[in-house]
Design a protein around this motif. Sequence first.
Motif, PDB file in Angstrom:
ATOM      1  N   CYS A  53      -6.579 -12.224  12.873  1.00  0.00           N
ATOM      2  CA  CYS A  53      -6.582 -10.986  12.094  1.00  0.00           C
ATOM      3  C   CYS A  53      -7.227 -11.278  10.735  1.00  0.00           C
ATOM      4  O   CYS A  53      -6.817 -12.222  10.045  1.00  0.00           O
ATOM      5  CB  CYS A  53      -5.139 -10.501  11.923  1.00  0.00           C
ATOM      6  N   ASP A  54      -8.253 -10.500  10.364  1.00  0.00           N
ATOM      7  CA  ASP A  54      -8.897 -10.744   9.074  1.00  0.00           C
ATOM      8  C   ASP A  54      -8.158  -9.989   7.967  1.00  0.00           C
ATOM      9  O   ASP A  54      -7.154  -9.309   8.217  1.00  0.00           O
ATOM     10  CB  ASP A  54     -10.382 -10.390   9.114  1.00  0.00           C
ATOM     11  N   LEU A  55      -8.699 -10.073   6.760  1.00  0.00           N
ATOM     12  CA  LEU A  55      -8.007  -9.540   5.587  1.00  0.00           C
ATOM     13  C   LEU A  55      -7.781  -8.030   5.680  1.00  0.00           C
ATOM     14  O   LEU A  55      -6.673  -7.538   5.485  1.00  0.00           O
ATOM     15  CB  LEU A  55      -8.796  -9.885   4.317  1.00  0.00           C
ATOM     16  N   GLU A  56      -8.835  -7.290   5.977  1.00  0.00           N
ATOM     17  CA  GLU A  56      -8.707  -5.843   6.012  1.00  0.00           C
ATOM     18  C   GLU A  56      -7.846  -5.378   7.184  1.00  0.00           C
ATOM     19  O   GLU A  56      -7.048  -4.433   7.058  1.00  0.00           O
ATOM     20  CB  GLU A  56     -10.093  -5.187   6.081  1.00  0.00           C
ATOM     21  N   GLN A  57      -7.975  -6.053   8.336  1.00  0.00           N
ATOM     22  CA  GLN A  57      -7.115  -5.715   9.471  1.00  0.00           C
ATOM     23  C   GLN A  57      -5.646  -5.954   9.124  1.00  0.00           C
ATOM     24  O   GLN A  57      -4.773  -5.153   9.468  1.00  0.00           O
ATOM     25  CB  GLN A  57      -7.512  -6.546  10.691  1.00  0.00           C
ATOM     26  N   GLY A  58      -5.381  -7.062   8.423  1.00  0.00           N
ATOM     27  CA  GLY A  58      -4.013  -7.359   8.017  1.00  0.00           C
ATOM     28  C   GLY A  58      -3.475  -6.302   7.065  1.00  0.00           C
ATOM     29  O   GLY A  58      -2.323  -5.875   7.178  1.00  0.00           O
ATOM     30  N   ARG A  59      -4.306  -5.877   6.097  1.00  0.00           N
ATOM     31  CA  ARG A  59      -3.860  -4.858   5.156  1.00  0.00           C
ATOM     32  C   ARG A  59      -3.547  -3.555   5.872  1.00  0.00           C
ATOM     33  O   ARG A  59      -2.540  -2.893   5.588  1.00  0.00           O
ATOM     34  CB  ARG A  59      -4.928  -4.623   4.089  1.00  0.00           C
ATOM     35  N   ARG A  60      -4.391  -3.191   6.842  1.00  0.00           N
ATOM     36  CA  ARG A  60      -4.173  -1.943   7.581  1.00  0.00           C
ATOM     37  C   ARG A  60      -2.892  -2.009   8.417  1.00  0.00           C
ATOM     38  O   ARG A  60      -2.136  -1.023   8.501  1.00  0.00           O
ATOM     39  CB  ARG A  60      -5.373  -1.638   8.476  1.00  0.00           C
ATOM     40  N   ARG A  61      -2.648  -3.147   9.044  1.00  0.00           N
ATOM     41  CA  ARG A  61      -1.436  -3.275   9.867  1.00  0.00           C
ATOM     42  C   ARG A  61      -0.179  -3.157   9.018  1.00  0.00           C
ATOM     43  O   ARG A  61       0.773  -2.473   9.379  1.00  0.00           O
ATOM     44  CB  ARG A  61      -1.448  -4.612  10.624  1.00  0.00           C
ATOM     45  N   ILE A  62      -0.188  -3.819   7.871  1.00  0.00           N
ATOM     46  CA  ILE A  62       0.999  -3.752   7.014  1.00  0.00           C
ATOM     47  C   ILE A  62       1.149  -2.358   6.412  1.00  0.00           C
ATOM     48  O   ILE A  62       2.266  -1.855   6.249  1.00  0.00           O
ATOM     49  CB  ILE A  62       0.928  -4.824   5.913  1.00  0.00           C
ATOM     50  N   ASP A  63       0.038  -1.717   6.112  1.00  0.00           N
ATOM     51  CA  ASP A  63       0.130  -0.369   5.555  1.00  0.00           C
ATOM     52  C   ASP A  63       0.702   0.600   6.590  1.00  0.00           C
ATOM     53  O   ASP A  63       1.457   1.518   6.235  1.00  0.00           O
ATOM     54  CB  ASP A  63      -1.237   0.106   5.088  1.00  0.00           C
ATOM     55  N   ALA A  64       0.373   0.405   7.879  1.00  0.00           N
ATOM     56  CA  ALA A  64       0.966   1.244   8.921  1.00  0.00           C
ATOM     57  C   ALA A  64       2.470   1.025   8.997  1.00  0.00           C
ATOM     58  O   ALA A  64       3.247   1.973   9.196  1.00  0.00           O
ATOM     59  CB  ALA A  64       0.307   0.941  10.269  1.00  0.00           C
ATOM     60  N   LEU A  65       2.901  -0.219   8.822  1.00  0.00           N
ATOM     61  CA  LEU A  65       4.333  -0.515   8.803  1.00  0.00           C
ATOM     62  C   LEU A  65       4.998   0.122   7.584  1.00  0.00           C
ATOM     63  O   LEU A  65       6.137   0.608   7.671  1.00  0.00           O
ATOM     64  CB  LEU A  65       4.551  -2.029   8.805  1.00  0.00           C
ATOM     65  N   ARG A  66       4.301   0.101   6.462  1.00  0.00           N
ATOM     66  CA  ARG A  66       4.830   0.740   5.246  1.00  0.00           C
ATOM     67  C   ARG A  66       5.076   2.229   5.483  1.00  0.00           C
ATOM     68  O   ARG A  66       6.134   2.771   5.134  1.00  0.00           O
ATOM     69  CB  ARG A  66       3.846   0.542   4.091  1.00  0.00           C
ATOM     70  N   GLN A  67       4.117   2.880   6.114  1.00  0.00           N
ATOM     71  CA  GLN A  67       4.262   4.312   6.375  1.00  0.00           C
ATOM     72  C   GLN A  67       5.421   4.584   7.343  1.00  0.00           C
ATOM     73  O   GLN A  67       6.159   5.561   7.173  1.00  0.00           O
ATOM     74  CB  GLN A  67       2.958   4.867   6.939  1.00  0.00           C
ATOM     75  N   ALA A  68       5.572   3.711   8.349  1.00  0.00           N
ATOM     76  CA  ALA A  68       6.669   3.898   9.307  1.00  0.00           C
ATOM     77  C   ALA A  68       8.022   3.744   8.618  1.00  0.00           C
ATOM     78  O   ALA A  68       8.961   4.511   8.883  1.00  0.00           O
ATOM     79  CB  ALA A  68       6.534   2.889  10.451  1.00  0.00           C
ATOM     80  N   PHE A  69       8.138   2.762   7.729  1.00  0.00           N
ATOM     81  CA  PHE A  69       9.406   2.560   7.025  1.00  0.00           C
ATOM     82  C   PHE A  69       9.690   3.722   6.068  1.00  0.00           C
ATOM     83  O   PHE A  69      10.827   4.185   5.957  1.00  0.00           O
ATOM     84  CB  PHE A  69       9.357   1.236   6.258  1.00  0.00           C
ATOM     85  N   CYS A  70       8.656   4.194   5.404  1.00  0.00           N
ATOM     86  CA  CYS A  70       8.841   5.312   4.472  1.00  0.00           C
ATOM     87  C   CYS A  70       9.336   6.569   5.180  1.00  0.00           C
ATOM     88  O   CYS A  70       9.956   7.441   4.551  1.00  0.00           O
ATOM     89  CB  CYS A  70       7.528   5.619   3.754  1.00  0.00           C
ATOM     90  N   ALA A  71       9.048   6.707   6.466  1.00  0.00           N
ATOM     91  CA  ALA A  71       9.427   7.907   7.207  1.00  0.00           C
ATOM     92  C   ALA A  71      10.886   7.902   7.636  1.00  0.00           C
ATOM     93  O   ALA A  71      11.399   8.928   8.097  1.00  0.00           O
ATOM     94  CB  ALA A  71       8.524   8.062   8.426  1.00  0.00           C
ATOM     95  N   ILE A  72      11.582   6.764   7.501  1.00  0.00           N
ATOM     96  CA  ILE A  72      12.968   6.660   7.971  1.00  0.00           C
ATOM     97  C   ILE A  72      13.902   7.323   6.962  1.00  0.00           C
ATOM     98  O   ILE A  72      13.918   6.956   5.783  1.00  0.00           O
ATOM     99  CB  ILE A  72      13.371   5.184   8.160  1.00  0.00           C
ATOM    100  N   PRO A  73      14.720   8.296   7.399  1.00  0.00           N
ATOM    101  CA  PRO A  73      15.686   8.908   6.480  1.00  0.00           C
ATOM    102  C   PRO A  73      16.983   8.100   6.432  1.00  0.00           C
ATOM    103  O   PRO A  73      17.500   7.667   7.458  1.00  0.00           O
ATOM    104  CB  PRO A  73      15.924  10.289   7.097  1.00  0.00           C
ATOM    105  N   PHE A  74      17.507   7.871   5.256  1.00  0.00           N
ATOM    106  CA  PHE A  74      18.790   7.206   5.060  1.00  0.00           C
ATOM    107  C   PHE A  74      19.759   8.213   4.447  1.00  0.00           C
ATOM    108  O   PHE A  74      19.453   8.817   3.413  1.00  0.00           O
ATOM    109  CB  PHE A  74      18.648   6.000   4.127  1.00  0.00           C
ATOM    110  N   GLU A  75      20.917   8.374   5.065  1.00  0.00           N
ATOM    111  CA  GLU A  75      21.917   9.301   4.546  1.00  0.00           C
ATOM    112  C   GLU A  75      22.826   8.538   3.586  1.00  0.00           C
ATOM    113  O   GLU A  75      23.735   7.824   3.989  1.00  0.00           O
ATOM    114  CB  GLU A  75      22.731   9.915   5.690  1.00  0.00           C
ATOM    115  N   VAL A  76      22.587   8.683   2.294  1.00  0.00           N
ATOM    116  CA  VAL A  76      23.350   7.935   1.295  1.00  0.00           C
ATOM    117  C   VAL A  76      24.688   8.608   0.997  1.00  0.00           C
ATOM    118  O   VAL A  76      25.599   7.975   0.467  1.00  0.00           O
ATOM    119  CB  VAL A  76      22.524   7.790  -0.004  1.00  0.00           C
ATOM    120  N   ALA A  77      24.793   9.878   1.327  1.00  0.00           N
ATOM    121  CA  ALA A  77      26.028  10.651   1.195  1.00  0.00           C
ATOM    122  C   ALA A  77      25.893  11.829   2.154  1.00  0.00           C
ATOM    123  O   ALA A  77      24.778  12.165   2.578  1.00  0.00           O
ATOM    124  CB  ALA A  77      26.232  11.136  -0.242  1.00  0.00           C
ATOM    125  N   PRO A  78      26.998  12.447   2.553  1.00  0.00           N
ATOM    126  CA  PRO A  78      26.911  13.572   3.486  1.00  0.00           C
ATOM    127  C   PRO A  78      25.897  14.614   3.020  1.00  0.00           C
ATOM    128  O   PRO A  78      26.012  15.186   1.934  1.00  0.00           O
ATOM    129  CB  PRO A  78      28.337  14.124   3.510  1.00  0.00           C
TER     130      PRO A  78
END
Length: 443
Positions: free
Chosen positions: A362-387
Amino acid sequence: MTQAVQLYRSHVLFLSQSFFIKDNRAELLLHAHKYDFDILFFDDVSRFVEAVAGDNGDNLYVIDLDALHNMQADMPDGRRTLMLGELLQRLPADHSYVYLQSARQGSRFLLQQRLVDSHCLAYAEKPIANDVFVDKLFNLFVQKKRGDLVRMVVLGEAGLDEDWLLQRRVEVLRHADAYTLHLRVKELQPDLVLVTDTEYRRTDAIVRVLQKNIEADPVREIALLQCRPDLALSRRALADGFDAVLAAGEPGLLEAQLLSRANKIRINKDLIGKDRATGLLNKVGLQKKAQDLIRRAAHEGCPLALGVIDIDKFKTINDTWGHYFGDIVIKRLSLTLAPQMGESDLLSRFGGEEFVMVFWNCDLEQGRRRIDALRQAFCAIPFEVAPGDLRHFSFSGGVACYPEYRSENELFLRADAMLYVAKQSGRNRICAEETGRQCALAR
């Protein structure tokens, strides 16, 4: 918490009518969750047996022997006490069990004999503190997962069944010259070194040269293969630094001994090299595997991308909603990252809220794109901090590439520097050296 995926990787199915631990069930669960497994409690034999029978065998099954007393067992004669033999007959024979017993029960050898002969994975004596009990269960989870390849370098003619060992994930690599063995070990970083007694007689400094290297792997074992009985030689070998003396015997016996040692090496590597809360590689485990991957990349001419990510404002998360909630955020991140790793990729919880990943071919730009896709997936997860109160969290990251940076340490330092750029640029983004000036746009 709102969960799109199962939060804990593994489970303990626990048959116990009265809670036996000296503290309480909530504390036991709290410890278990920190080790990334959950405990399911059963107070009925039939439901426990049904749950075990329907399980895939990857979990642990714990039986408190005191649960046999005063437990409704649905016996036709109306008895409320289930005999041990009756329980053992009911348990699915294709699984192994952890038995808990009192000190009085533990003093009876015949009872111990019956347990270990009845699909026993382990037994423990009560009372036992919650944290100790959970730690022992974690070790058993480690023992059940023995898939990593163990690499063994052999000096001399050992006459091994190499195909049999390879089928059991033990790779045999031959070496012919005692005077270059230390160089071969440095290059391959094997888990096990086997030296025949003939080679040891010729060059008795072999093991001392290997053991005294300050960079020697603490898990590596060096064993002497004794083809001819020689008690004096065995004593001298152990004094010189060999970890074990193995005897050549009937066909298959040596291979069985080596497989047993390989399994113990796997367990030790996992205990030393894995993060207990997530099951991912820790710093020690990552360093060893990353060095191996870089050597492979150099041999095959492939690029590698190493990324360092860090959960944004994690201290605020802990301070606002507590460390237990922070642990959940870390687990959810690990569960987001792990399924996206390829067979040759590496993933590590490097420490706290920081993770490191290495992408094969995996080269530099491919690595950045893969991690950025993971960043977007994590950002989409909702956490219920209170009811009714849902929050989203993010991470920032930096990327570096091999062969531009040649060593594991150089790769990490460059990626970590780019992580700092991402944090300074506003967080929630991934930066690589070539894209550092534009990383603020990768939101």
